[in-house]
Structures are given as C-alpha cells and as structure tokens.
Design a protein around this motif. Structure first.
Motif, PDB file in Angstrom:
ATOM      1  N   ALA A   1       0.818  -1.214   0.000  1.00  0.00           N
ATOM      2  CA  ALA A   1       0.000   0.000   0.000  1.00  0.00           C
ATOM      3  C   ALA A   1       0.853   1.267   0.000  1.00  0.00           C
ATOM      4  N   GLY A   2       1.881   1.275  -0.831  1.00  0.00           N
ATOM      5  CA  GLY A   2       2.713   2.473  -0.969  1.00  0.00           C
ATOM      6  C   GLY A   2       3.699   2.702   0.150  1.00  0.00           C
ATOM      7  N   LYS A   3       3.710   1.802   1.136  1.00  0.00           N
ATOM      8  CA  LYS A   3       4.648   1.965   2.256  1.00  0.00           C
ATOM      9  C   LYS A   3       5.642   0.818   2.279  1.00  0.00           C
ATOM     10  N   THR A   4       6.807   1.047   2.897  1.00  0.00           N
ATOM     11  CA  THR A   4       7.799  -0.010   3.027  1.00  0.00           C
ATOM     12  C   THR A   4       8.103  -0.231   4.501  1.00  0.00           C
ATOM     13  N   GLU A   5       7.887  -1.472   4.952  1.00  0.00           N
ATOM     14  CA  GLU A   5       8.238  -1.840   6.323  1.00  0.00           C
ATOM     15  C   GLU A   5       9.589  -2.542   6.294  1.00  0.00           C
ATOM     16  N   LEU A   6      10.343  -2.401   7.383  1.00  0.00           N
ATOM     17  CA  LEU A   6      11.666  -3.014   7.444  1.00  0.00           C
ATOM     18  C   LEU A   6      11.748  -3.998   8.600  1.00  0.00           C
ATOM     19  N   VAL A   7      12.393  -5.122   8.342  1.00  0.00           N
ATOM     20  CA  VAL A   7      12.681  -6.101   9.396  1.00  0.00           C
ATOM     21  C   VAL A   7      14.171  -6.424   9.310  1.00  0.00           C
ATOM     22  N   ALA A   8      14.868  -6.323  10.438  1.00  0.00           N
ATOM     23  CA  ALA A   8      16.298  -6.673  10.470  1.00  0.00           C
ATOM     24  C   ALA A   8      16.424  -8.176  10.664  1.00  0.00           C
ATOM     25  N   VAL A   9      17.189  -8.838   9.805  1.00  0.00           N
ATOM     26  CA  VAL A   9      17.433 -10.280   9.986  1.00  0.00           C
ATOM     27  C   VAL A   9      18.938 -10.534  10.005  1.00  0.00           C
ATOM     28  N   SER A  10      19.325 -11.552  10.768  1.00  0.00           N
ATOM     29  CA  SER A  10      20.763 -11.854  10.824  1.00  0.00           C
ATOM     30  C   SER A  10      21.037 -13.198  10.168  1.00  0.00           C
ATOM     31  N   GLY A  11      20.826 -13.233   8.864  1.00  0.00           N
ATOM     32  CA  GLY A  11      21.082 -14.456   8.108  1.00  0.00           C
ATOM     33  C   GLY A  11      19.922 -15.429   8.191  1.00  0.00           C
TER      34      GLY A  11
ATOM     35  N   ARG B   1      20.838  -3.418  12.745  1.00  0.00           N
ATOM     36  CA  ARG B   1      19.702  -3.035  13.612  1.00  0.00           C
ATOM     37  C   ARG B   1      19.583  -1.518  13.705  1.00  0.00           C
ATOM     38  N   ILE B   2      20.712  -0.841  13.822  1.00  0.00           N
ATOM     39  CA  ILE B   2      20.677   0.626  13.915  1.00  0.00           C
ATOM     40  C   ILE B   2      20.119   1.208  12.616  1.00  0.00           C
ATOM     41  N   ASN B   3      20.566   0.704  11.482  1.00  0.00           N
ATOM     42  CA  ASN B   3      20.077   1.204  10.192  1.00  0.00           C
ATOM     43  C   ASN B   3      18.582   0.962  10.027  1.00  0.00           C
ATOM     44  N   VAL B   4      18.116  -0.220  10.417  1.00  0.00           N
ATOM     45  CA  VAL B   4      16.684  -0.522  10.291  1.00  0.00           C
ATOM     46  C   VAL B   4      15.884   0.376  11.237  1.00  0.00           C
ATOM     47  N   PHE B   5      16.384   0.544  12.462  1.00  0.00           N
ATOM     48  CA  PHE B   5      15.688   1.416  13.423  1.00  0.00           C
ATOM     49  C   PHE B   5      15.569   2.830  12.863  1.00  0.00           C
ATOM     50  N   GLU B   6      16.665   3.296  12.249  1.00  0.00           N
ATOM     51  CA  GLU B   6      16.686   4.669  11.730  1.00  0.00           C
ATOM     52  C   GLU B   6      16.125   4.748  10.313  1.00  0.00           C
ATOM     53  N   ASN B   7      15.603   3.613   9.827  1.00  0.00           N
ATOM     54  CA  ASN B   7      14.985   3.581   8.502  1.00  0.00           C
ATOM     55  C   ASN B   7      15.936   3.975   7.394  1.00  0.00           C
ATOM     56  N   ARG B   8      17.186   3.597   7.545  1.00  0.00           N
ATOM     57  CA  ARG B   8      18.198   4.072   6.604  1.00  0.00           C
ATOM     58  C   ARG B   8      18.466   3.095   5.467  1.00  0.00           C
ATOM     59  N   ILE B   9      17.704   1.995   5.408  1.00  0.00           N
ATOM     60  CA  ILE B   9      18.012   1.028   4.358  1.00  0.00           C
ATOM     61  C   ILE B   9      16.896   1.013   3.321  1.00  0.00           C
TER      62      ILE B   9
ATOM     63  N   THR C   1      17.759 -14.516  13.803  1.00  0.00           N
ATOM     64  CA  THR C   1      17.054 -13.505  14.605  1.00  0.00           C
ATOM     65  C   THR C   1      16.355 -12.561  13.634  1.00  0.00           C
ATOM     66  N   ALA C   2      15.271 -11.960  14.088  1.00  0.00           N
ATOM     67  CA  ALA C   2      14.555 -10.989  13.256  1.00  0.00           C
ATOM     68  C   ALA C   2      13.842 -10.007  14.172  1.00  0.00           C
ATOM     69  N   GLU C   3      13.938  -8.724  13.842  1.00  0.00           N
ATOM     70  CA  GLU C   3      13.226  -7.694  14.615  1.00  0.00           C
ATOM     71  C   GLU C   3      12.599  -6.690  13.661  1.00  0.00           C
ATOM     72  N   THR C   4      11.330  -6.366  13.893  1.00  0.00           N
ATOM     73  CA  THR C   4      10.717  -5.255  13.162  1.00  0.00           C
ATOM     74  C   THR C   4      11.373  -3.962  13.663  1.00  0.00           C
ATOM     75  N   ALA C   5      11.315  -2.897  12.832  1.00  0.00           N
ATOM     76  CA  ALA C   5      11.975  -1.636  13.213  1.00  0.00           C
ATOM     77  C   ALA C   5      11.494  -1.180  14.591  1.00  0.00           C
ATOM     78  N   GLY C   6      10.191  -1.348  14.842  1.00  0.00           N
ATOM     79  CA  GLY C   6       9.613  -0.862  16.091  1.00  0.00           C
ATOM     80  C   GLY C   6       9.994  -1.676  17.312  1.00  0.00           C
ATOM     81  N   SER C   7      10.520  -2.888  17.112  1.00  0.00           N
ATOM     82  CA  SER C   7      10.849  -3.713  18.287  1.00  0.00           C
ATOM     83  C   SER C   7      12.348  -3.716  18.576  1.00  0.00           C
ATOM     84  N   ILE C   8      13.103  -2.886  17.854  1.00  0.00           N
ATOM     85  CA  ILE C   8      14.550  -2.839  18.090  1.00  0.00           C
ATOM     86  C   ILE C   8      14.860  -1.949  19.296  1.00  0.00           C
ATOM     87  N   ASP C   9      15.665  -2.486  20.195  1.00  0.00           N
ATOM     88  CA  ASP C   9      16.156  -1.724  21.344  1.00  0.00           C
ATOM     89  C   ASP C   9      17.417  -0.991  20.866  1.00  0.00           C
TER      90      ASP C   9
END
Ligand code: ATP
Length: 134
Positions: A55-65, A126-134, A81-89
């Motif tokens: 729907a015109g938006k892009t969600e990001l999930v960080a995965v480690s392989g 994780r930092i890049n996904v949190f900051e939406n930089r990817i 491991t996998a974290e949505t942007a909103g669940s990253i500490d």
C-alpha cells in the motif's frame, strides 16, 4: 495490486506475517526481489534488512542471516534472529556496536575477530533498520 503472503520466522517464533506487493532483501548472491508469481526457490541470506512493500509503504525487518523460501503463494524467511523496526532496542544495538568496535580496534590477539565482525554487522544492521536508513 497482486500480493504474496510473507512470513518471517525465528527459532523463538513468528516475527512478521502479512500480504505484501514485494519483498526484497540481501541474499548471499546479491540483492533479491520477489514479486507475486516468482518461481519457487530457496536462497541463503546475509545479515541485512528485509523490505516489505505494501500500500505504498515499506516496512523493514532486520534479519541476521537464514534462508528465504519462495513457494507459489507464500514467501517464508527462516532467520536466526529478526526484529521489526519498532521492536529494536536502539540502546542495546548501540552498545553491541561499541563493544564490537572496541574489540576490533587495537590488539586483536585475544579477540575472536570473525565473531566481533559479525556482531558489528548485526548491530549496524539493527541501527540502520531502526533509523529507517536502508
Ligand atoms: P547483543 O550483544 O546485544 O546480545 P547480538 O547481536 O549478539 O546482540 P543476537 O545473538 O543476534 O544478539 O540476538 C539474541 C536475541 O536478542 C534475539 O532474539 C534478537 O532478536 C534479540 N536482539 C538482539 N539485539 C537486539 C536489539 N537491539 N533489539 C531488540 N532485540 C534484539
């Protein structure tokens, strides 16, 4: 708009499930984009972001392989491991990055360099996904 079901699953359980228009991520062999109707395949993944377009938006999930499997009506990502942007500490990720950088600077004789490099890649991702930089 055609969609395909995407599930991102870790040993701790499911992290993400949705119908999306496109999923793209970094496979070991390079950037990989999957649209509805993609041929069935399995690909090993790098530490990176999974981009889920809907729907015109892009969600990001960080995965480690892990692995991405494409079947006719479903994409499954099995990740270590996998974290949505909103669940990253973010503080935890910054601390992990600083620890890894510290280990990789200076005398490395008592450091597991490969392990520190992987920790650095996970935390930077994780930092890049949190900051939406990817
Ligand atoms: P740390 O040194 O902070 O534990 P790590 O990269 O070694 O980082 P992992 O082994 O990749 O951590 O992950 C262990 C668990 O902790 C996984 O369930 C992962 O999803 C979660 N996790 C790790 N870092 C974060 C973070 N910054 N925010 C949210 N969850 C995290």
């Amino acid at each position: 708009m055609k969609t395909i079901k995407v599930s991102i699953v870790t040993p701790d359980g499911p992290v993400y499930e949705s119908d999306v228009e496109m999923v793209s991520t970094k496979a070991q062999s390079g950037e990989l984009g999957v649209l509805p109707g993609h041929i069935p395949m399995v690909a090993p993944l790098q530490i990176g972001a999974v981009r889920l377009k809907k729907a015109g938006k892009t969600e990001l999930v960080a995965v480690s392989g892990g692995f991405l499997e494409v079947r006719p009506t479903q994409v499954t990502i099995l990740a270590q491991t996998a974290e949505t942007a909103g669940s990253i500490d973010i503080e935890r990720a910054k601390e992990a990055k600083a620890r890894a950088e510290q280990r990789l600077s200076g005398n490395k004789s008592d450091v597991d360099v490969k392990r520190a490099e992987l920790a650095l890649r996970r935390s930077t991702n994780r930092i890049n996904v949190f900051e939406n930089r990817i």
